[in-house]
Write a protein that holds these residues in place. Structure first.
Motif, PDB file in Angstrom:
ATOM      1  N   ARG A  76       0.865  -1.186   0.000  1.00  0.00           N
ATOM      2  CA  ARG A  76       0.000   0.000   0.000  1.00  0.00           C
ATOM      3  C   ARG A  76       0.895   1.229   0.000  1.00  0.00           C
ATOM      4  O   ARG A  76       1.990   1.215   0.574  1.00  0.00           O
ATOM      5  N   ASP A  77       0.433   2.313  -0.599  1.00  0.00           N
ATOM      6  CA  ASP A  77       1.213   3.540  -0.675  1.00  0.00           C
ATOM      7  C   ASP A  77       0.895   4.444   0.527  1.00  0.00           C
ATOM      8  O   ASP A  77      -0.103   4.223   1.219  1.00  0.00           O
ATOM      9  N   PRO A  78       1.756   5.439   0.770  1.00  0.00           N
ATOM     10  CA  PRO A  78       1.588   6.273   1.961  1.00  0.00           C
ATOM     11  C   PRO A  78       0.169   6.821   2.138  1.00  0.00           C
ATOM     12  O   PRO A  78      -0.348   6.846   3.258  1.00  0.00           O
ATOM     13  N   GLY A  79      -0.471   7.234   1.028  1.00  0.00           N
ATOM     14  CA  GLY A  79      -1.811   7.805   1.142  1.00  0.00           C
ATOM     15  C   GLY A  79      -2.862   6.804   1.607  1.00  0.00           C
ATOM     16  O   GLY A  79      -3.946   7.188   2.046  1.00  0.00           O
ATOM     17  N   ASP A  80      -2.533   5.509   1.532  1.00  0.00           N
ATOM     18  CA  ASP A  80      -3.475   4.482   1.979  1.00  0.00           C
ATOM     19  C   ASP A  80      -3.282   4.124   3.452  1.00  0.00           C
ATOM     20  O   ASP A  80      -4.062   3.346   4.003  1.00  0.00           O
ATOM     21  N   PHE A  81      -2.227   4.637   4.040  1.00  0.00           N
ATOM     22  CA  PHE A  81      -1.984   4.333   5.458  1.00  0.00           C
ATOM     23  C   PHE A  81      -2.854   5.223   6.338  1.00  0.00           C
ATOM     24  O   PHE A  81      -3.096   6.382   6.022  1.00  0.00           O
ATOM     25  N   ARG A  82      -3.305   4.642   7.453  1.00  0.00           N
ATOM     26  CA  ARG A  82      -4.249   5.338   8.328  1.00  0.00           C
ATOM     27  C   ARG A  82      -3.691   5.569   9.730  1.00  0.00           C
ATOM     28  O   ARG A  82      -4.437   5.813  10.663  1.00  0.00           O
ATOM     29  N   ASN A  83      -2.373   5.461   9.873  1.00  0.00           N
ATOM     30  CA  ASN A  83      -1.766   5.675  11.194  1.00  0.00           C
ATOM     31  C   ASN A  83      -1.833   7.146  11.597  1.00  0.00           C
ATOM     32  O   ASN A  83      -1.852   8.023  10.733  1.00  0.00           O
ATOM     33  N   VAL A  84      -1.836   7.380  12.900  1.00  0.00           N
ATOM     34  CA  VAL A  84      -1.761   8.766  13.388  1.00  0.00           C
ATOM     35  C   VAL A  84      -0.363   9.315  13.064  1.00  0.00           C
ATOM     36  O   VAL A  84       0.620   8.565  13.023  1.00  0.00           O
ATOM     37  N   ARG A  85      -0.296  10.626  12.861  1.00  0.00           N
ATOM     38  CA  ARG A  85       0.961  11.208  12.395  1.00  0.00           C
ATOM     39  C   ARG A  85       2.067  11.173  13.455  1.00  0.00           C
ATOM     40  O   ARG A  85       3.247  11.146  13.131  1.00  0.00           O
ATOM     41  N   LEU A  86       1.662  11.157  14.722  1.00  0.00           N
ATOM     42  CA  LEU A  86       2.681  11.088  15.779  1.00  0.00           C
ATOM     43  C   LEU A  86       3.580   9.864  15.604  1.00  0.00           C
ATOM     44  O   LEU A  86       4.788   9.910  15.863  1.00  0.00           O
ATOM     45  N   ALA A  87       3.005   8.761  15.120  1.00  0.00           N
ATOM     46  CA  ALA A  87       3.773   7.521  14.974  1.00  0.00           C
ATOM     47  C   ALA A  87       4.855   7.627  13.917  1.00  0.00           C
ATOM     48  O   ALA A  87       5.874   6.952  13.990  1.00  0.00           O
ATOM     49  N   GLU A  88       4.644   8.469  12.894  1.00  0.00           N
ATOM     50  CA  GLU A  88       5.567   8.481  11.757  1.00  0.00           C
ATOM     51  C   GLU A  88       6.666   9.527  11.882  1.00  0.00           C
ATOM     52  O   GLU A  88       7.611   9.529  11.077  1.00  0.00           O
ATOM     53  N   LEU A  89       6.566  10.434  12.872  1.00  0.00           N
ATOM     54  CA  LEU A  89       7.591  11.481  12.998  1.00  0.00           C
ATOM     55  C   LEU A  89       8.966  10.836  13.150  1.00  0.00           C
ATOM     56  O   LEU A  89       9.098   9.766  13.741  1.00  0.00           O
ATOM     57  N   PRO A  90      10.012  11.475  12.618  1.00  0.00           N
ATOM     58  CA  PRO A  90      11.354  10.877  12.688  1.00  0.00           C
ATOM     59  C   PRO A  90      11.804  10.655  14.131  1.00  0.00           C
ATOM     60  O   PRO A  90      11.334  11.324  15.048  1.00  0.00           O
ATOM     61  N   GLY A  91      12.719   9.723  14.288  1.00  0.00           N
ATOM     62  CA  GLY A  91      13.132   9.249  15.595  1.00  0.00           C
ATOM     63  C   GLY A  91      13.556  10.297  16.600  1.00  0.00           C
ATOM     64  O   GLY A  91      13.186  10.245  17.766  1.00  0.00           O
ATOM     65  N   GLY A  92      14.328  11.285  16.163  1.00  0.00           N
ATOM     66  CA  GLY A  92      14.806  12.274  17.125  1.00  0.00           C
ATOM     67  C   GLY A  92      15.748  11.661  18.138  1.00  0.00           C
ATOM     68  O   GLY A  92      16.335  10.598  17.889  1.00  0.00           O
ATOM     69  N   ASP A  93      15.893  12.283  19.291  1.00  0.00           N
ATOM     70  CA  ASP A  93      16.800  11.724  20.298  1.00  0.00           C
ATOM     71  C   ASP A  93      16.043  10.747  21.209  1.00  0.00           C
ATOM     72  O   ASP A  93      14.847  10.505  21.027  1.00  0.00           O
ATOM     73  N   PHE A  94      16.752  10.189  22.175  1.00  0.00           N
ATOM     74  CA  PHE A  94      16.160   9.184  23.058  1.00  0.00           C
ATOM     75  C   PHE A  94      14.976   9.776  23.833  1.00  0.00           C
ATOM     76  O   PHE A  94      13.945   9.129  24.016  1.00  0.00           O
ATOM     77  N   ALA A  95      15.111  11.034  24.265  1.00  0.00           N
ATOM     78  CA  ALA A  95      14.028  11.678  25.022  1.00  0.00           C
ATOM     79  C   ALA A  95      12.765  11.787  24.169  1.00  0.00           C
ATOM     80  O   ALA A  95      11.651  11.573  24.657  1.00  0.00           O
ATOM     81  N   PHE A  96      12.939  12.099  22.888  1.00  0.00           N
ATOM     82  CA  PHE A  96      11.776  12.187  22.012  1.00  0.00           C
ATOM     83  C   PHE A  96      11.112  10.822  21.865  1.00  0.00           C
ATOM     84  O   PHE A  96       9.882  10.702  21.943  1.00  0.00           O
ATOM     85  N   SER A  97      11.924   9.795  21.650  1.00  0.00           N
ATOM     86  CA  SER A  97      11.355   8.450  21.490  1.00  0.00           C
ATOM     87  C   SER A  97      10.610   8.007  22.745  1.00  0.00           C
ATOM     88  O   SER A  97       9.555   7.370  22.657  1.00  0.00           O
ATOM     89  N   ILE A  98      11.169   8.323  23.903  1.00  0.00           N
ATOM     90  CA  ILE A  98      10.516   7.957  25.157  1.00  0.00           C
ATOM     91  C   ILE A  98       9.200   8.720  25.312  1.00  0.00           C
ATOM     92  O   ILE A  98       8.173   8.152  25.714  1.00  0.00           O
ATOM     93  N   THR A  99       9.232  10.007  24.989  1.00  0.00           N
ATOM     94  CA  THR A  99       8.029  10.825  25.141  1.00  0.00           C
ATOM     95  C   THR A  99       6.930  10.341  24.197  1.00  0.00           C
ATOM     96  O   THR A  99       5.771  10.199  24.586  1.00  0.00           O
ATOM     97  N   ARG A 100       7.308  10.096  22.961  1.00  0.00           N
ATOM     98  CA  ARG A 100       6.319   9.581  22.007  1.00  0.00           C
ATOM     99  C   ARG A 100       5.775   8.230  22.461  1.00  0.00           C
ATOM    100  O   ARG A 100       4.570   7.983  22.396  1.00  0.00           O
ATOM    101  N   LEU A 101       6.677   7.357  22.928  1.00  0.00           N
ATOM    102  CA  LEU A 101       6.234   6.040  23.377  1.00  0.00           C
ATOM    103  C   LEU A 101       5.283   6.156  24.570  1.00  0.00           C
ATOM    104  O   LEU A 101       4.297   5.420  24.665  1.00  0.00           O
ATOM    105  N   LEU A 102       5.574   7.092  25.457  1.00  0.00           N
ATOM    106  CA  LEU A 102       4.704   7.294  26.623  1.00  0.00           C
ATOM    107  C   LEU A 102       3.302   7.687  26.162  1.00  0.00           C
ATOM    108  O   LEU A 102       2.303   7.126  26.631  1.00  0.00           O
ATOM    109  N   VAL A 103       3.222   8.639  25.238  1.00  0.00           N
ATOM    110  CA  VAL A 103       1.920   9.113  24.772  1.00  0.00           C
ATOM    111  C   VAL A 103       1.201   8.010  23.994  1.00  0.00           C
ATOM    112  O   VAL A 103       0.038   7.690  24.268  1.00  0.00           O
ATOM    113  N   LEU A 104       1.896   7.409  23.044  1.00  0.00           N
ATOM    114  CA  LEU A 104       1.239   6.419  22.198  1.00  0.00           C
ATOM    115  C   LEU A 104       0.838   5.165  22.978  1.00  0.00           C
ATOM    116  O   LEU A 104      -0.231   4.603  22.755  1.00  0.00           O
ATOM    117  N   SER A 105       1.693   4.717  23.892  1.00  0.00           N
ATOM    118  CA  SER A 105       1.353   3.489  24.626  1.00  0.00           C
ATOM    119  C   SER A 105       0.219   3.745  25.625  1.00  0.00           C
ATOM    120  O   SER A 105      -0.640   2.878  25.816  1.00  0.00           O
TER     121      SER A 105
END
Lengths: 285, 100
Positions: free
Chosen positions: A115-144
């Protein structure tokens, strides 16, 4: 269960005695679950829900896998990869269910790789680039936290397969949230530098939180978790705008990843994820 | 000038013990680095029970373990080598009793 001898009961289910290191007693989460869609249940709605939650999981798993060989400690690398693999497992089950109920009969690979990107239905927070460890932890906290609240609701889904997938996922997500919360507190309440990075991460994640609360009413649960963690960490609550619309329960939602409306970061992620499968379609391994 | 300048402080080492599903006691499975006890438990969970091995984990700081040394090997262990009468070999153990 054999109750004729107490020692036999102890050893039951562990015939594979010599291989202790690999563990025993694995379970199939969908064992014995009826795959027929019950009467009165809208198959299209179930399919849309499975697709959206599957996409969230697949894209998150890919971002977490990017930490392999790059995490600050070997132990953290394995922890992040484990969490990613839990999510990948959820994605596989959800895609499998989607293919059963959306009328196409597609397999999990069709959803993940073709499937192409336009067919994906994930929330945009999930696709943001990795960033540093603090960003990954913060995103994981919110998403989980968000996903755990969603899955707890879905354990009561009228679709028995979705309910079984949710019941399996709840235990995994509870650990993901705990892992992220412990790190958030450790970093927020750590050095000046780690505190500063956590603040920056919360500012980066904030604008993408409103989008999470469009389809399911789990805002209170997520806010409660974030408040508890940020207070313990000495951090401010992330700021976000209200959801575009809380009245509609359908998919997709306007102006969000659920509508196929993505950031420029999803396409490169999918290119990497799908490259091999598309170069060698029908390949098996 | 400090000799450790520029060298990263390492997290302390922990020893990990896991009790398997069928196990009656915790077994030493390896070691890991962690900043504190809590992190050591989560690391142990992620590193040593990811293939469904365990139902309980113990972790302990490696430097909290008192160990016998190589020099003590003979005085500690050699004297028991010829005390065959200390083994319960004079009993018949039924075939269906595991864990012995």
């Amino acid at each position: 269960m054999s109750d004729d001898h107490v020692y036999m009961t102890l050893a039951e289910g562990h015939e594979d005695d010599a291989r202790w290191a690999y563990g025993t007693g694995f379970e199939d989460p969908l064992h014995g679950v009826d795959i027929a869609v019950p009467e009165g249940v809208d198959a299209g709605e179930v399919a849309a829900c499975c697709l959206a939650l599957g996409d969230d999981a697949l894209v998150s798993a890919q971002r977490l896998a990017e930490w392999c060989t790059r995490a600050p400690e070997l132990e953290e690398e394995v922890a992040l990869a484990n969490i990613g693999l839990d999510l990948l497992g959820q994605a596989r089950l959800l895609y499998g269910r989607c293919g059963q109920v959306d009328g196409t009969g597609r397999g999990e690979d069709a959803y993940a790789y073709f499937r192409d990107p336009g067919d994906f239905r994930n929330v945009r927070l999930a696709e943001l680039p990795g960033g540093d460890f603090a960003f990954s932890i913060t995103r994981l906290l919110v998403l989980s936290s968000w996903r755990l609240a969603l899955f707890e609701q879905l354990t009561a889904s009228p679709d028995p397969v979705l309910a079984a997938i949710a019941a399996k996922g709840v235990k995994e997500l509870a650990y993901h949230r705990q892992y992220a919360a412990e790190w958030a507190v450790r970093l927020g309440d750590g050095t000046e530098e780690s505190h500063r990075r956590m603040r920056t991460a919360l500012e980066q994640v904030g604008p993408y939180i409103g989008e999470l609360f469009t389809a399911y009413d789990v805002r209170d649960e997520v806010v409660a978790v974030l408040r508890q963690v940020t207070e313990a960490a000495g951090l401010p609550m992330p700021a976000w705008k209200p959801s575009p619309s809380s009245s509609s329960r359908g998919y997709p939602m306007p102006g969000a990843g659920r509508d196929g409306d993505h950031t420029e970061h999803l396409a490169p992620l999918l290119a990497e994820l799908q490259g091999v499968a598309r170069a060698h379609p029908e390949a098996t391994w | 000038m400090s000799s450790t300048e520029g060298v990263k402080d390492e997290w302390p080492l922990y020893e990990v013990f896991v009790r398997g599903k069928r196990g009656l006691n915790h077994v030493h499975v390896g070691s890991l680095h962690a900043a504190d006890d809590r992190m050591a438990l989560t690391h142990a969970r992620d590193l040593y029970t990811r293939r469904n091995e365990g139902v309980s984990i113990w972790v302990v700081r490696s430097d909290h373990i008192a160990a016998s040394t190589r020099d003590e090997k003979d005085p500690f262990f050699a004297p028991s080598a010829d005390k065959v009468y200390r083994h319960p070999t004079f009993y018949d153990i039924p075939d269906d009793v595991p864990h012995i």
